[in-house]
Motif scaffolding. Structure first.
Motif, PDB file in Angstrom:
ATOM      1  N   GLU A  95       0.839  -1.201   0.000  1.00 43.94           N
ATOM      2  CA  GLU A  95       0.000   0.000   0.000  1.00 43.94           C
ATOM      3  C   GLU A  95       0.875   1.254   0.000  1.00 43.94           C
ATOM      4  O   GLU A  95       0.610   2.217  -0.731  1.00 43.94           O
ATOM      5  CB  GLU A  95      -0.902   0.006   1.232  1.00 43.94           C
ATOM      6  CG  GLU A  95      -1.990  -1.051   1.245  1.00 43.94           C
ATOM      7  CD  GLU A  95      -2.742  -1.086   2.562  1.00 43.94           C
ATOM      8  OE1 GLU A  95      -3.640  -1.922   2.705  1.00 43.94           O
ATOM      9  OE2 GLU A  95      -2.431  -0.270   3.467  1.00 43.94           O
ATOM     10  N   ALA A  96       1.917   1.236   0.827  1.00 38.17           N
ATOM     11  CA  ALA A  96       2.802   2.395   0.930  1.00 38.17           C
ATOM     12  C   ALA A  96       3.527   2.662  -0.380  1.00 38.17           C
ATOM     13  O   ALA A  96       3.641   3.819  -0.825  1.00 38.17           O
ATOM     14  CB  ALA A  96       3.814   2.174   2.057  1.00 38.17           C
ATOM     15  N   MET A  97       4.028   1.600  -1.024  1.00 39.07           N
ATOM     16  CA  MET A  97       4.748   1.789  -2.281  1.00 39.07           C
ATOM     17  C   MET A  97       3.829   2.313  -3.371  1.00 39.07           C
ATOM     18  O   MET A  97       4.230   3.156  -4.191  1.00 39.07           O
ATOM     19  CB  MET A  97       5.405   0.470  -2.719  1.00 39.07           C
ATOM     20  CG  MET A  97       6.487  -0.042  -1.763  1.00 39.07           C
ATOM     21  SD  MET A  97       7.754   1.183  -1.344  1.00 39.07           S
ATOM     22  CE  MET A  97       8.515   1.470  -2.940  1.00 39.07           C
ATOM     23  N   LEU A  98       2.587   1.836  -3.395  1.00 43.10           N
ATOM     24  CA  LEU A  98       1.630   2.356  -4.372  1.00 43.10           C
ATOM     25  C   LEU A  98       1.359   3.832  -4.108  1.00 43.10           C
ATOM     26  O   LEU A  98       1.276   4.638  -5.041  1.00 43.10           O
ATOM     27  CB  LEU A  98       0.331   1.550  -4.316  1.00 43.10           C
ATOM     28  CG  LEU A  98      -0.740   1.920  -5.346  1.00 43.10           C
ATOM     29  CD1 LEU A  98      -0.202   1.761  -6.769  1.00 43.10           C
ATOM     30  CD2 LEU A  98      -1.992   1.069  -5.161  1.00 43.10           C
ATOM     31  N   ALA A  99       1.241   4.198  -2.830  1.00 38.36           N
ATOM     32  CA  ALA A  99       1.009   5.601  -2.473  1.00 38.36           C
ATOM     33  C   ALA A  99       2.179   6.482  -2.901  1.00 38.36           C
ATOM     34  O   ALA A  99       1.989   7.610  -3.374  1.00 38.36           O
ATOM     35  CB  ALA A  99       0.772   5.730  -0.971  1.00 38.36           C
ATOM     36  N   LEU A 100       3.403   5.985  -2.751  1.00 39.51           N
ATOM     37  CA  LEU A 100       4.581   6.761  -3.140  1.00 39.51           C
ATOM     38  C   LEU A 100       4.620   6.989  -4.646  1.00 39.51           C
ATOM     39  O   LEU A 100       5.010   8.072  -5.118  1.00 39.51           O
ATOM     40  CB  LEU A 100       5.854   6.050  -2.676  1.00 39.51           C
ATOM     41  CG  LEU A 100       6.078   6.028  -1.157  1.00 39.51           C
ATOM     42  CD1 LEU A 100       7.293   5.171  -0.811  1.00 39.51           C
ATOM     43  CD2 LEU A 100       6.250   7.436  -0.600  1.00 39.51           C
ATOM     44  N   VAL A 101       4.199   5.987  -5.420  1.00 37.44           N
ATOM     45  CA  VAL A 101       4.165   6.143  -6.879  1.00 37.44           C
ATOM     46  C   VAL A 101       3.115   7.177  -7.273  1.00 37.44           C
ATOM     47  O   VAL A 101       3.376   8.073  -8.091  1.00 37.44           O
ATOM     48  CB  VAL A 101       3.874   4.797  -7.567  1.00 37.44           C
ATOM     49  CG1 VAL A 101       3.685   4.990  -9.070  1.00 37.44           C
ATOM     50  CG2 VAL A 101       5.002   3.810  -7.317  1.00 37.44           C
ATOM     51  N   VAL A 102       1.924   7.068  -6.701  1.00 41.79           N
ATOM     52  CA  VAL A 102       0.856   8.020  -7.029  1.00 41.79           C
ATOM     53  C   VAL A 102       1.260   9.430  -6.601  1.00 41.79           C
ATOM     54  O   VAL A 102       1.015  10.407  -7.320  1.00 41.79           O
ATOM     55  CB  VAL A 102      -0.468   7.597  -6.355  1.00 41.79           C
ATOM     56  CG1 VAL A 102      -1.548   8.652  -6.596  1.00 41.79           C
ATOM     57  CG2 VAL A 102      -0.935   6.246  -6.896  1.00 41.79           C
ATOM     58  N   MET A 103       1.893   9.554  -5.436  1.00 43.73           N
ATOM     59  CA  MET A 103       2.341  10.863  -4.957  1.00 43.73           C
ATOM     60  C   MET A 103       3.334  11.494  -5.923  1.00 43.73           C
ATOM     61  O   MET A 103       3.239  12.683  -6.261  1.00 43.73           O
ATOM     62  CB  MET A 103       2.982  10.694  -3.579  1.00 43.73           C
ATOM     63  CG  MET A 103       3.437  11.999  -2.942  1.00 43.73           C
ATOM     64  SD  MET A 103       2.024  12.979  -2.401  1.00 43.73           S
ATOM     65  CE  MET A 103       2.856  14.409  -1.682  1.00 43.73           C
ATOM     66  N   GLU A 104       4.295  10.715  -6.372  1.00 46.96           N
ATOM     67  CA  GLU A 104       5.302  11.205  -7.309  1.00 46.96           C
ATOM     68  C   GLU A 104       4.649  11.745  -8.573  1.00 46.96           C
ATOM     69  O   GLU A 104       4.964  12.837  -9.056  1.00 46.96           O
ATOM     70  CB  GLU A 104       6.278  10.076  -7.647  1.00 46.96           C
ATOM     71  CG  GLU A 104       7.317  10.414  -8.698  1.00 46.96           C
ATOM     72  CD  GLU A 104       8.439  11.306  -8.184  1.00 46.96           C
ATOM     73  OE1 GLU A 104       9.179  11.858  -9.023  1.00 46.96           O
ATOM     74  OE2 GLU A 104       8.567  11.461  -6.952  1.00 46.96           O
ATOM     75  N   HIS A 105       3.693  10.985  -9.105  1.00 46.30           N
ATOM     76  CA  HIS A 105       3.050  11.401 -10.352  1.00 46.30           C
ATOM     77  C   HIS A 105       2.067  12.537 -10.136  1.00 46.30           C
ATOM     78  O   HIS A 105       1.848  13.350 -11.050  1.00 46.30           O
ATOM     79  CB  HIS A 105       2.368  10.203 -11.009  1.00 46.30           C
ATOM     80  CG  HIS A 105       3.328   9.335 -11.772  1.00 46.30           C
ATOM     81  ND1 HIS A 105       3.773   9.669 -13.029  1.00 46.30           N
ATOM     82  CD2 HIS A 105       3.936   8.166 -11.453  1.00 46.30           C
ATOM     83  CE1 HIS A 105       4.612   8.738 -13.472  1.00 46.30           C
ATOM     84  NE2 HIS A 105       4.729   7.817 -12.526  1.00 46.30           N
ATOM     85  N   ALA A 106       1.473  12.624  -8.956  1.00 45.98           N
ATOM     86  CA  ALA A 106       0.572  13.741  -8.674  1.00 45.98           C
ATOM     87  C   ALA A 106       1.351  15.057  -8.658  1.00 45.98           C
ATOM     88  O   ALA A 106       0.887  16.082  -9.199  1.00 45.98           O
ATOM     89  CB  ALA A 106      -0.131  13.520  -7.334  1.00 45.98           C
ATOM     90  N   LEU A 107       2.539  15.049  -8.063  1.00 43.42           N
ATOM     91  CA  LEU A 107       3.368  16.256  -8.041  1.00 43.42           C
ATOM     92  C   LEU A 107       3.885  16.579  -9.440  1.00 43.42           C
ATOM     93  O   LEU A 107       3.987  17.750  -9.823  1.00 43.42           O
ATOM     94  CB  LEU A 107       4.535  16.070  -7.070  1.00 43.42           C
ATOM     95  CG  LEU A 107       4.163  15.944  -5.588  1.00 43.42           C
ATOM     96  CD1 LEU A 107       5.418  15.764  -4.731  1.00 43.42           C
ATOM     97  CD2 LEU A 107       3.369  17.151  -5.107  1.00 43.42           C
ATOM     98  N   ARG A 108       4.202  15.558 -10.207  1.00 43.25           N
ATOM     99  CA  ARG A 108       4.663  15.775 -11.580  1.00 43.25           C
ATOM    100  C   ARG A 108       3.544  16.383 -12.428  1.00 43.25           C
ATOM    101  O   ARG A 108       3.776  17.322 -13.200  1.00 43.25           O
ATOM    102  CB  ARG A 108       5.129  14.456 -12.194  1.00 43.25           C
ATOM    103  CG  ARG A 108       5.590  14.594 -13.635  1.00 43.25           C
ATOM    104  CD  ARG A 108       5.947  13.254 -14.255  1.00 43.25           C
ATOM    105  NE  ARG A 108       7.160  12.692 -13.681  1.00 43.25           N
ATOM    106  CZ  ARG A 108       7.887  11.754 -14.291  1.00 43.25           C
ATOM    107  NH1 ARG A 108       7.505  11.287 -15.472  1.00 43.25           N
ATOM    108  NH2 ARG A 108       8.967  11.292 -13.730  1.00 43.25           N
TER     109      ARG A 108
END
Length: 366
Positions: free
Chosen positions: A332-345
């Protein structure tokens, strides 16, 4: 060592060893102004931490997180956030017998060949204990994404060893040590008890999803959302397979059924797992992950020693008979980190884009 930082705009640098004084991470790029305290992070660490049931390693680590920087008056400042988790229950003597040997299935041999030196205590840097800082960083990302978009991350176990687990309800997941979406886990408990008595281990399959994901995250070529998800999941210890949406089942599907039809009311299916052409569609991100059997077992196995001579290895100590049991909050955490990265991008490049068509619903049942 290189390869210790995950992400660019939301960069998480992981540090520490399994049996060192502490482990942790530094988060660089968290937006300022978000309320943040240890209480926002600790619940996810408590879900992952060892010693929570008889079916996981009995190493009793509280995994209490400390925020050392990046927060002032309860708000993120936009500067690096350092999260520290102290190790308090190391038993390095358990690894004394393997200093001169290589454990089958572990990184011992490849690590030594790469660096010419290794820390045998609990696997050192290659230990699954180093997933704890990623869970802590993921909790920060999850909070920002929920406050900004209402994004929710969930995970569960769908198979343990040869036992498939039918999905009943998400409500059951927090009520058993397996993160299983079923009310009755007695068969799973009996299976794990038998496995532990036999000194062996098993693998697991897990499902992790994200709902209320913004449309448009991800890139159409090399930084596809699904490609980055697979990269993140494969970076978790013991993961050997990742599927997005229908995954390998798409081989037996036909184009007339695999392609998710659209209607003005919403999508009619989600075989794509929430990603079309590398870009999120607004549907739920659906990921399935395969985790190998635990390599640290009491069953004797053939190996070699540091001189290259044949030997036999028995791994004693405190280990999970199935590492997949505690993997749900990690994924769950790793998926959140990926989504966070792309949301900021997305916010940086396309924050001003206003499509003429409003997003359709993620789900629609005629």
């Amino acid at each position: 060592m290189s390869g210790n930082t995950f992400g660019n705009l939301f960069a998480v640098t992981n540090f520490g060893e399994s049996h060192g004084p502490a482990i942790g991470c530094v988060i660089d790029g968290c937006p300022p102004g978000m309320s943040l305290s240890e209480a926002d992070i600790q619940p996810d660490l408590d879900r992952r931490r060892p010693g929570t049931s008889k079916f996981v390693t009995q190493r009793n680590e509280p995994d209490a997180v400390e925020i050392l920087s990046g927060v002032f008056d309860g708000k993120t400042t936009g500067t690096p956030i350092c999260l520290l988790i102290r190790n308090t229950d190391q038993r390095s003597k358990d690894y004394g017998q393997i200093v001169q040997t290589f454990r089958p299935g572990h990184a011992d041999y490849s690590y030594f060949q790469k660096y010419g030196i290794r820390d045998p205590r609990g696997g050192g840097r290659s230990s699954a204990r180093l997933t704890a800082p990623m869970v802590a960083a993921g909790a920060v990302a999850r909070k920002w994404l929920f406050e900004k978009y209402g994004t929710v991350f969930r995970g569960c176990m769908t198979q343990i060893g040869e036992w498939p687990i039918a999905f009943e309800s998400w409500q059951h997941v927090p009520n058993n040590p397996f993160f299983a979406p079923v009310a009755d886990v007695s068969k799973l408990e009996a299976y794990m008890s038998e496995l532990r008595k036999g000194g062996d281990s098993c693998g697991a399959r897990l499902r992790v999803s994200a709902s209320n994901v913004p449309v448009g995250l991800g890139e159409p070529l090399f930084d596809k959302m699904d490609a980055d998800i697979a990269y993140a999941m494969m970076g978790v210890n013991a993961v050997k397979g990742v599927e997005i949406g229908a995954g390998f089942a798409c081989v037996a599907q036909r184009g007339s059924t695999h392609g998710d039809s659209l209607s003005p009311q919403g999508f009619l299916g989600n075989n794509a797992g929430g990603v079309l052409g590398g870009i999120t569609s607004g549907q739920d991100l659906e990921v399935s992950v395969a985790i190998k059997p635990t390599s640290s077992i009491l069953t004797p196995r053939a190996s070699i020693d540091m001189a290259g001579q044949p030997t036999e290895v028995v791994t004693k100590g405190r280990h999970d008979p199935c590492v997949g049991i505690r993997a749900t909050p990690i994924l769950e955490a790793m998926l959140a980190l990926v989504v966070m990265e792309h949301a900021l991008r997305q916010r940086a490049q396309c924050g001003d884009v206003q499509p003429a068509l409003a997003p359709i619903a993620a789900h629609y049942t005629p």
